[in-house]
Scaffold this motif. Sequence first.
Motif, PDB file in Angstrom:
ATOM      1  N   PHE A 110       5.457  10.563  10.005  1.00  0.00           N
ATOM      2  CA  PHE A 110       5.572   9.107  10.425  1.00  0.00           C
ATOM      3  C   PHE A 110       6.413   8.563   9.735  1.00  0.00           C
ATOM      4  CE2 PHE A 110       3.777   5.062   9.902  1.00  0.00           C
ATOM      5  CZ  PHE A 110       3.414   4.692  11.120  1.00  0.00           C
ATOM      6  N   ALA A 111       6.734   8.762   8.261  1.00  0.00           N
ATOM      7  CA  ALA A 111       7.656   8.169   7.368  1.00  0.00           C
ATOM      8  C   ALA A 111       9.227   8.397   7.664  1.00  0.00           C
ATOM      9  CB  ALA A 111       7.155   8.351   6.036  1.00  0.00           C
TER      10      ALA A 111
ATOM     11  N   THR B 284      -2.767  15.848   6.437  1.00  0.00           N
ATOM     12  CA  THR B 284      -2.669  14.220   6.023  1.00  0.00           C
ATOM     13  C   THR B 284      -1.059  14.303   5.566  1.00  0.00           C
ATOM     14  OG1 THR B 284      -4.942  13.789   5.779  1.00  0.00           O
ATOM     15  CG2 THR B 284      -3.465  12.051   5.085  1.00  0.00           C
ATOM     16  N   CYS B 285      -0.917  14.796   4.702  1.00  0.00           N
ATOM     17  CA  CYS B 285       0.665  14.773   4.114  1.00  0.00           C
ATOM     18  C   CYS B 285       1.732  14.979   4.906  1.00  0.00           C
ATOM     19  CB  CYS B 285       0.805  15.633   2.801  1.00  0.00           C
ATOM     20  SG  CYS B 285      -0.119  15.135   1.394  1.00  0.00           S
ATOM     21  N   ARG B 286       1.282  16.053   5.848  1.00  0.00           N
ATOM     22  CA  ARG B 286       2.564  16.532   6.828  1.00  0.00           C
ATOM     23  C   ARG B 286       2.712  15.236   7.777  1.00  0.00           C
ATOM     24  NH1 ARG B 286       1.028  21.511   5.776  1.00  0.00           N
ATOM     25  NH2 ARG B 286      -0.734  21.710   6.894  1.00  0.00           N
ATOM     26  N   HIS B 287       1.291  14.828   8.310  1.00  0.00           N
ATOM     27  CA  HIS B 287       1.321  13.461   9.106  1.00  0.00           C
ATOM     28  C   HIS B 287       2.001  12.372   8.697  1.00  0.00           C
ATOM     29  CE1 HIS B 287      -0.250  10.320  11.806  1.00  0.00           C
ATOM     30  NE2 HIS B 287      -0.478   9.851  10.827  1.00  0.00           N
ATOM     31  N   TRP B 288       1.802  11.933   7.582  1.00  0.00           N
ATOM     32  CA  TRP B 288       2.819  10.678   7.012  1.00  0.00           C
ATOM     33  C   TRP B 288       3.934  11.278   6.641  1.00  0.00           C
ATOM     34  CZ3 TRP B 288       1.070   6.317   8.001  1.00  0.00           C
ATOM     35  CH2 TRP B 288      -0.280   6.002   8.364  1.00  0.00           C
TER      36      TRP B 288
ATOM     37  N   VAL C 275       0.877  -1.208   0.039  1.00  0.00           N
ATOM     38  CA  VAL C 275      -0.072   0.034  -0.007  1.00  0.00           C
ATOM     39  C   VAL C 275       0.735   1.125   0.101  1.00  0.00           C
ATOM     40  CG1 VAL C 275      -1.675   1.236   1.265  1.00  0.00           C
ATOM     41  CG2 VAL C 275      -1.991  -1.201   1.078  1.00  0.00           C
ATOM     42  N   ALA C 276       1.916   1.223   0.643  1.00  0.00           N
ATOM     43  CA  ALA C 276       2.570   2.427   0.919  1.00  0.00           C
ATOM     44  C   ALA C 276       3.596   2.755  -0.641  1.00  0.00           C
ATOM     45  CB  ALA C 276       4.033   2.186   1.856  1.00  0.00           C
ATOM     46  N   GLN C 277       3.721   1.505  -1.069  1.00  0.00           N
ATOM     47  CA  GLN C 277       4.401   1.603  -2.436  1.00  0.00           C
ATOM     48  C   GLN C 277       3.263   2.307  -3.710  1.00  0.00           C
ATOM     49  OE1 GLN C 277       5.691  -2.181  -2.823  1.00  0.00           O
ATOM     50  NE2 GLN C 277       7.675  -1.575  -2.944  1.00  0.00           N
TER      51      GLN C 277
END
Length: 65
Positions: free
Chosen positions: A40-41, A33-37, A3-5
């Motif tokens: 997270f990444a 949402t982009c900032r959160h992920w 899913v990440a890919q």
Amino acid sequence: MSVAQRIAALFNALTREEVDALPPAERRRFADTCRHWADFADIRPRQARPGSGVLAYLKRGWRND
């Protein structure tokens, strides 16, 4: 493909025009949402936050005798 890919592939295909076309509220939600992920990444080690409260004081060895 994970899913990440798949999400990374979608981000690579995303254009500025598509983001600009979003309504303001949806654009803000997308940005959050982009900032959160992104956070997270991030592969850098996270800084441990100093605790607060009685348990944190006891852990540090602080006593009120």
